[in-house]
Design a protein around this motif. Structure first.
Motif, PDB file in Angstrom:
ATOM      1  N   GLU A 146      21.558 -11.050   7.587  1.00 25.58           N
ATOM      2  CA  GLU A 146      20.154 -10.942   7.203  1.00 25.58           C
ATOM      3  C   GLU A 146      19.745 -12.223   6.471  1.00 25.58           C
ATOM      4  O   GLU A 146      20.092 -12.421   5.313  1.00 25.58           O
ATOM      5  CB  GLU A 146      19.904  -9.724   6.308  1.00 25.58           C
ATOM      6  CG  GLU A 146      18.423  -9.586   5.969  1.00 25.58           C
ATOM      7  CD  GLU A 146      18.035  -8.200   5.460  1.00 25.58           C
ATOM      8  OE1 GLU A 146      18.809  -7.249   5.629  1.00 25.58           O
ATOM      9  OE2 GLU A 146      16.941  -8.081   4.895  1.00 25.58           O
ATOM     10  N   ASP A 185      13.995  -9.172   8.958  1.00 25.76           N
ATOM     11  CA  ASP A 185      13.263  -8.543   7.861  1.00 25.76           C
ATOM     12  C   ASP A 185      11.961  -9.313   7.680  1.00 25.76           C
ATOM     13  O   ASP A 185      11.965 -10.488   7.298  1.00 25.76           O
ATOM     14  CB  ASP A 185      14.091  -8.556   6.574  1.00 25.76           C
ATOM     15  CG  ASP A 185      13.387  -7.809   5.440  1.00 25.76           C
ATOM     16  OD1 ASP A 185      12.143  -7.944   5.311  1.00 25.76           O
ATOM     17  OD2 ASP A 185      14.068  -7.100   4.679  1.00 25.76           O
ATOM     18  N   HIS A 212      13.263  -4.802   9.606  1.00 24.56           N
ATOM     19  CA  HIS A 212      12.880  -4.265   8.296  1.00 24.56           C
ATOM     20  C   HIS A 212      11.419  -4.599   8.008  1.00 24.56           C
ATOM     21  O   HIS A 212      10.990  -5.736   8.233  1.00 24.56           O
ATOM     22  CB  HIS A 212      13.741  -4.874   7.176  1.00 24.56           C
ATOM     23  CG  HIS A 212      15.193  -4.481   7.261  1.00 24.56           C
ATOM     24  ND1 HIS A 212      16.135  -4.933   6.354  1.00 24.56           N
ATOM     25  CD2 HIS A 212      15.859  -3.680   8.134  1.00 24.56           C
ATOM     26  CE1 HIS A 212      17.308  -4.417   6.668  1.00 24.56           C
ATOM     27  NE2 HIS A 212      17.178  -3.662   7.746  1.00 24.56           N
ATOM     28  N   ARG A 227       7.926  -6.227  -3.580  1.00 23.13           N
ATOM     29  CA  ARG A 227       7.460  -6.075  -2.200  1.00 23.13           C
ATOM     30  C   ARG A 227       6.298  -5.094  -2.136  1.00 23.13           C
ATOM     31  O   ARG A 227       6.211  -4.159  -2.931  1.00 23.13           O
ATOM     32  CB  ARG A 227       8.591  -5.550  -1.317  1.00 23.13           C
ATOM     33  CG  ARG A 227       9.765  -6.498  -1.173  1.00 23.13           C
ATOM     34  CD  ARG A 227      10.664  -5.962  -0.074  1.00 23.13           C
ATOM     35  NE  ARG A 227      11.896  -6.722   0.041  1.00 23.13           N
ATOM     36  CZ  ARG A 227      12.583  -6.802   1.172  1.00 23.13           C
ATOM     37  NH1 ARG A 227      12.159  -6.180   2.257  1.00 23.13           N
ATOM     38  NH2 ARG A 227      13.710  -7.489   1.225  1.00 23.13           N
ATOM     39  N   GLU A 256      11.912  -1.033   4.047  1.00 20.43           N
ATOM     40  CA  GLU A 256      12.746  -1.477   2.925  1.00 20.43           C
ATOM     41  C   GLU A 256      11.828  -2.115   1.884  1.00 20.43           C
ATOM     42  O   GLU A 256      11.449  -3.275   1.995  1.00 20.43           O
ATOM     43  CB  GLU A 256      13.805  -2.473   3.402  1.00 20.43           C
ATOM     44  CG  GLU A 256      14.774  -2.862   2.297  1.00 20.43           C
ATOM     45  CD  GLU A 256      15.740  -3.941   2.751  1.00 20.43           C
ATOM     46  OE1 GLU A 256      16.925  -3.805   2.453  1.00 20.43           O
ATOM     47  OE2 GLU A 256      15.313  -4.910   3.406  1.00 20.43           O
TER      48      GLU A 256
HETATM   49 ZN    ZN Z   1      16.020  -6.224   4.659  1.00 21.45          ZN
END
Ligand code: ZN
Length: 282
Positions: A146, A185, A212, A227, A256
């Motif tokens: 990731e 992501d 994600h 986030r 997420e």
């Molecule tokens: Zn992630």
């Protein structure tokens, strides 16, 4: 492109989204009650539990385990610490296998304290991935690199772009075994001018192991724990999903959201918002 309306089964909840405020069993029950199809637990969710029992609980509830988060850092400069992290990752791979997790997520780590040699840190990270690959293959677990947003380079991840992650896949998993892939992501990669080209490249090589979603609040109240909920920020989530699905991606849309603000809301409210936003803005 898939229609996500009334398809919570195509949604996955990463347990970080719930702030680790409830047990993994309670999370599974909350997901199942809403028809949410997948969960991605963290290692801390399994403390004091047997992975096989969590797997059975999820299977009985009809919930997939789409991923297992996440690696101990691979970039320690001190060999003893690096060996200790490797041993932790092997134990986590055992759990990932018992869980039947679709992948084990690798966050590679940043610079060592006081270090300024980013190239050396990246080399240690790449070597650390190579060291885990045989163990992952032996356990039937895919490793998912990731890449994280560049703001995390020093402290969390010196792997920052899909391009570099895919280069590592090509170098380390060239035989097409595809036990090494990537997580896309959106929060981490949305700014990248090469994003569409790299998503297409990842799809051609069948390396996309997860997608994600969250959102980018401008400016983020905190780079890690700030986030946004999907639809509250700047990311063209539907556009990214379109690129992935045009390339053949058929996996879950995994929510997420690490957020101090959302962690102050009741868990049920967070889950309901996730389902609604995945259906309407992702
Ligand atoms: Zn992630």
């Amino acid at each position: 492109m898939r229609d996500l309306a009334n398809r919570p089964d195509l949604c996955c909840i990463n347990t970080a989204t719930l702030g680790f405020r409830i047990s993994v069993e309670a999370a599974i029950d909350g997901l199942a009650a809403r028809g949410i199809g997948g969960v991605s637990p963290w290692r801390r969710d399994l403390e004091g539990r047997r992975a096989a029992e969590v797997a059975r609980r999820a299977a009985d509830a009809g919930v997939r385990i789409d991923g297992y988060c996440r690696s101990s850092y691979l970039t320690h400069a001190d060999p003893a610490r690096r060996r200790a992290a490797h041993a932790e990752n092997l134990r986590a791979l055992d759990d990932a296998a018992e869980l039947g997790a679709a992948c084990y997520v690798l966050v590679v780590g940043g610079l060592a304290p006081g270090e300024r040699d980013l190239g050396a840190a990246r080399a240690r990270a790449r070597d650390g991935v190579a060291d885990l690959l045989d163990a992952a293959r032996a356990r039937g677990v895919a490793l998912a690199l990731e890449p994280l947003h560049p703001v995390t380079t020093a402290g969390r991840s010196c792997l920052n772009t899909l391009a570099e992650a895919l280069d590592w896949c090509d170098e380390l998993d060239a035989d097409g075994g595809n036990r090494l892939g990537v997580i896309v992501d959106a929060y981490h990669v949305w700014w990248d001018a090469a994003l569409a080209a790299q998503i297409a490249r990842a799809c051609r090589a069948r390396r996309v192991l997860g997608f994600h979603v969250s959102d980018w609040i401008d400016p983020p109240p905190d780079p890690v724990r700030g986030r946004g909920m999907m639809g509250d920020g700047a990311i063209d989530l539907r556009g990214i999903r379109r690129e992935l699905e045009q390339g053949g991606f058929e996996g879950a849309v995994e929510v997420e959201i690490m957020s101090d603000a959302w962690d102050r809301r009741p868990v049920g409210e967070v889950l309901d918002a996730c389902v609604r936003r995945v259906a309407t803005v992702c």
